[in-house]
Design an enzyme around this catalytic site. Structure first.
Site, short mmCIF file in Angstrom:
data_model
loop_
_atom_site.label_atom_id
_atom_site.label_comp_id
_atom_site.label_asym_id
_atom_site.label_seq_id
_atom_site.Cartn_x
_atom_site.Cartn_y
_atom_site.Cartn_z
N SER A 175 89.74 -68.94 71.95
CA SER A 175 90.26 -69.53 70.43
C SER A 175 91.15 -70.82 70.04
O SER A 175 92.14 -70.77 71.44
CB SER A 175 90.72 -67.88 69.63
OG SER A 175 91.01 -69.13 68.20
N CYS A 226 92.37 -69.68 58.07
CA CYS A 226 94.01 -68.86 58.71
C CYS A 226 94.89 -69.98 58.38
O CYS A 226 94.08 -71.31 59.30
CB CYS A 226 93.46 -67.64 59.28
SG CYS A 226 92.92 -66.51 59.02
N ASP A 256 85.37 -65.48 63.14
CA ASP A 256 85.62 -64.92 64.69
C ASP A 256 86.20 -63.91 65.18
O ASP A 256 86.38 -63.51 65.50
CB ASP A 256 86.05 -66.77 65.36
CG ASP A 256 84.89 -67.49 66.06
OD1 ASP A 256 83.90 -67.19 65.50
OD2 ASP A 256 85.40 -68.16 67.25
N CYS A 260 85.41 -71.81 58.20
CA CYS A 260 85.89 -71.76 59.63
C CYS A 260 84.98 -71.68 60.95
O CYS A 260 83.70 -71.37 60.41
CB CYS A 260 86.98 -71.11 58.81
SG CYS A 260 87.15 -69.59 59.09
N ASP A 261 85.98 -71.93 61.99
CA ASP A 261 84.85 -71.52 63.47
C ASP A 261 83.88 -72.74 63.41
O ASP A 261 84.42 -73.73 63.38
CB ASP A 261 84.83 -70.19 63.12
CG ASP A 261 86.16 -68.81 63.28
OD1 ASP A 261 86.72 -69.67 63.81
OD2 ASP A 261 85.55 -68.26 62.27
N LYS A 262 82.83 -72.19 63.34
CA LYS A 262 81.27 -72.43 63.51
C LYS A 262 80.25 -73.29 62.48
O LYS A 262 80.75 -74.54 63.40
CB LYS A 262 80.28 -71.72 64.10
CG LYS A 262 80.98 -70.70 65.52
CD LYS A 262 81.75 -71.67 66.68
CE LYS A 262 82.49 -70.68 67.65
NZ LYS A 262 83.55 -70.34 67.62
N GLU A 293 84.24 -65.09 72.87
CA GLU A 293 86.17 -65.75 72.66
C GLU A 293 86.42 -64.50 73.12
O GLU A 293 86.63 -63.96 72.56
CB GLU A 293 86.21 -66.39 71.14
CG GLU A 293 88.38 -66.36 70.98
CD GLU A 293 87.79 -66.68 69.65
OE1 GLU A 293 87.43 -68.04 69.03
OE2 GLU A 293 88.64 -65.52 68.63
#
Length: 552
Positions: free
Chosen positions: A469, A196, A83, A123-125, A443
């Site tokens: 986010s 992160c 993202d 990460c993310d999705k 986002e």
């Protein structure tokens, strides 16, 4: 219902199995290897970003564990969208990538003959995409979350992480920092590979995987670069072979009771609002419904006992040092359902650990907030619900009324932030950014971070049918449903309208009469599809609303 999956025994049996046996032998597998359980080792790997970068190496340790335990590993990869890189126009593809990744795994498993899976998200999705695939396929499956990166410590001894660079953008625009200071933030934000080091969607979902019992204990917060992560990878590979022998499957773990536990965990850590999209989608794949009302009910009954950057000074390094996921589960022990099963074959109680830092993780009697970090709002502006992360707001008022400024895209909003005046009390309404209308429910974390960096994060509100986010802080309300593209009320807001945000009564209202609303709806012109071609066109035409998980 017709059977759609086959195991390795069916794939390789008899004369007709000669075709696939020949294919496997051509890449180095022996006849003996093909008599063992065939286990897919699936990583969301790419060289694009630090969250996925280590997965290719970790997969080798997983495979070593599988070989040692008497299985045969077969590695393949999925896409891994980041993202941070997708911000702006690329963000149209981020949420849709969840459906692609889940489908990738389904297609590979469905076309092959796997007995089990080890899933390595980034990460993310990707974490929720892999959870959805696990529930959909329902063959023995275990996860290895990649874990967070280590933090850089600046000259003041403060940990610098990814959310700092977004706020630095606003600070440099206001000339609050120098070019050299901005360059230092940019260069040091990602100190190592790994997810992160903030409680964004990546780490929220990695921690939820462990809290659901879909990975071994302590895997979610162990830093990616630690030697212990490689040992965890080997143990994960060994455990999947045992799970196949035990026939332990995801739907035995991903139950309504366990998702209730996950919601309580989410609220207790002040996690990402994106999870409010993902858990209903996961529930649907597991064969049941999870409503926003149920999420809100559990949020109201679960104190927020931990907050992490950007909502506090603590990072994922601090969370790891304080005891990680197990410490939160220990704090929540009086509230969660303890008899739910996990990939260990034991119940979730076995994951509990002692809190090692009571500043980073508080008790139920001394929480940051008496209820969860996320609140569901409803009202005439969001009849089917909207989401706000109250743990990211400093001293949120019970009720506020502001003046609307409307924007029909993120680009319009960014232009206004960069070139025009924004005043305390403004309510920035950003629409046509929903799942269908965006498409992809972008986002809006960059605009939110700019406002925070400009010192306006708590005095200016943002309301959108898009999303924010997990790293967002400030008065940000997302997931407004129905979205503008399907003629939700957010489409009829005018500049200058008064909007009420009532956190105490969980209300989000446009302060005009029902007659005025009806008149505006009657004059609302039809909206053309934002995209007609490619995957985004298919997605826009078929995606559901955010309150049901934005599922295709």
């Amino acid at each position: 219902m017709k059977k759609m999956l086959r195991d390795s025994q069916e794939l390789f049996e008899g004369i007709k199995g000669a075709y696939p046996r020949a294919m496997f032998k051509s890449v180095g597998y022996t006849k003996e290897d093909l008599r063992k359980p065939i286990i897919g080792v699936v990583s969301a790997w790419s060289e694009l970003h630090p969250g996925s970068y280590s997965n290719k190496e970790l997969a080798q340790f997983v495979k070593a564990g599988i070989w040692a335990a008497g299985g045969t590993p077969v590695e393949f990869h999925t896409i891994a969208v980041c993202d941070a890189i997708a911000q702006g126009l690329g963000m149209h593809y981020s949420l849709p990538s969840r459906e692609v990744m889940a489908a990738e795994i389904e297609v590979m498993v469905g076309s092959g003959g796997f007995d089990g899976l080890v899933l390595l998200p980034s990460c993310d999705k990707s974490p929720v995409a892999m959870l959805m695939a696990a529930a959909r396929l329902n063959i023995p499956t275990i996860f290895l979350p990649p874990g967070p990166m280590l933090s850089h410590f600046d000259e003041n001894g403060e940990q610098r992480i990814m959310s700092d660079i977004k706020e630095a953008m606003g600070a440099i625009k206001k000339q609050l920092i120098t070019d050299d200071q901005f360059e230092a933030v940019e260069s040091d934000t990602c100190a190592t590979v790994g997810v992160c080091g903030m409680m964004g969607t990546g780490n929220t979902m990695g921690c939820l995987i462990e809290a659901l019992g879909m990975s071994l204990p302590e895997t979610a917060t162990t830093p990616t670069v630690y030697a212990e992560k490689r040992r965890q990878a080997k143990k994960t590979g060994e455990r999947i072979v045992e799970m196949i022998r035990e026939n332990l499957r995801p739907r035995q773990i991903l139950t309504p009771a366990n998702l209730d536990n996950a919601i309580r965990f989410l609220m207790a850590i002040g996690g990402s609002t994106n999870v409010i999209l993902h858990l209903p989608a996961l529930a649907r794949e597991a064969g049941f419904e999870l409503s926003l009302d149920r999420i809100d009910e559990l949020s109201g009954a679960t104190p927020c006992v931990a907050k992490f950057k950007p909502s506090s000074k603590f990072t994922l390094w601090d969370f790891f040092q304080a005891g990680g996921v197990g410490a939160i589960l220990g704090v929540l022990a009086p509230l969660i359902q303890k008899d739910v099963l996990t990939v260990t074959g034991e119940t979730i109680s076995a994951y509990s650990r002692k809190v090692r830092n009571s500043d980073a993780i508080r008790s139920l009697n001394d929480p940051y907030h008496p209820q969860g970090g996320i609140v569901i709002l409803k009202g005439n502006l969001a009849p089917d619900g909207a989401v706000i992360k109250v743990s990211g707001i400093k001293n949120p008022p019970n009720r506020k009324v502001g003046t609307a400024k409307t924007f029909d895209s993120e680009e319009d909003l960014m232009d206004h932030i960069m070139n025009k005046e924004i005043k305390p009390g403004d309510v920035l309404v950003i629409r046509y950014e929903g799942p269908a209308g965006g498409p992809g429910m972008r986002e809006l974390s960059i605009p939110a971070a700019l406002l925070t960096g400009m010192g306006l994060g708590d005095s200016v509100s943002m309301i959108t049918d898009g999303r924010f986010s997990g790293a967002t802080k400030g008065f940000c309300i997302g997931h407004v449903t129905p979205e503008a593209h399907v003629r939700g009320p957010i489409a009829i807001v005018h500049d200058g309208d008064s909007i009420e945000i009532n956190l105490e009564q969980k209300q989000l209202n446009l302060l005009i009469s029902p007659e005025e609303m009806a008149e505006r709806f009657a004059k609302l012109p039809p909206r053309k599809p934002p995209v007609n071609t490619g995957f985004l066109g298919l997605y826009s035409r078929n995606v559901g609303q955010a309150n049901h998980g934005a599922l295709l």
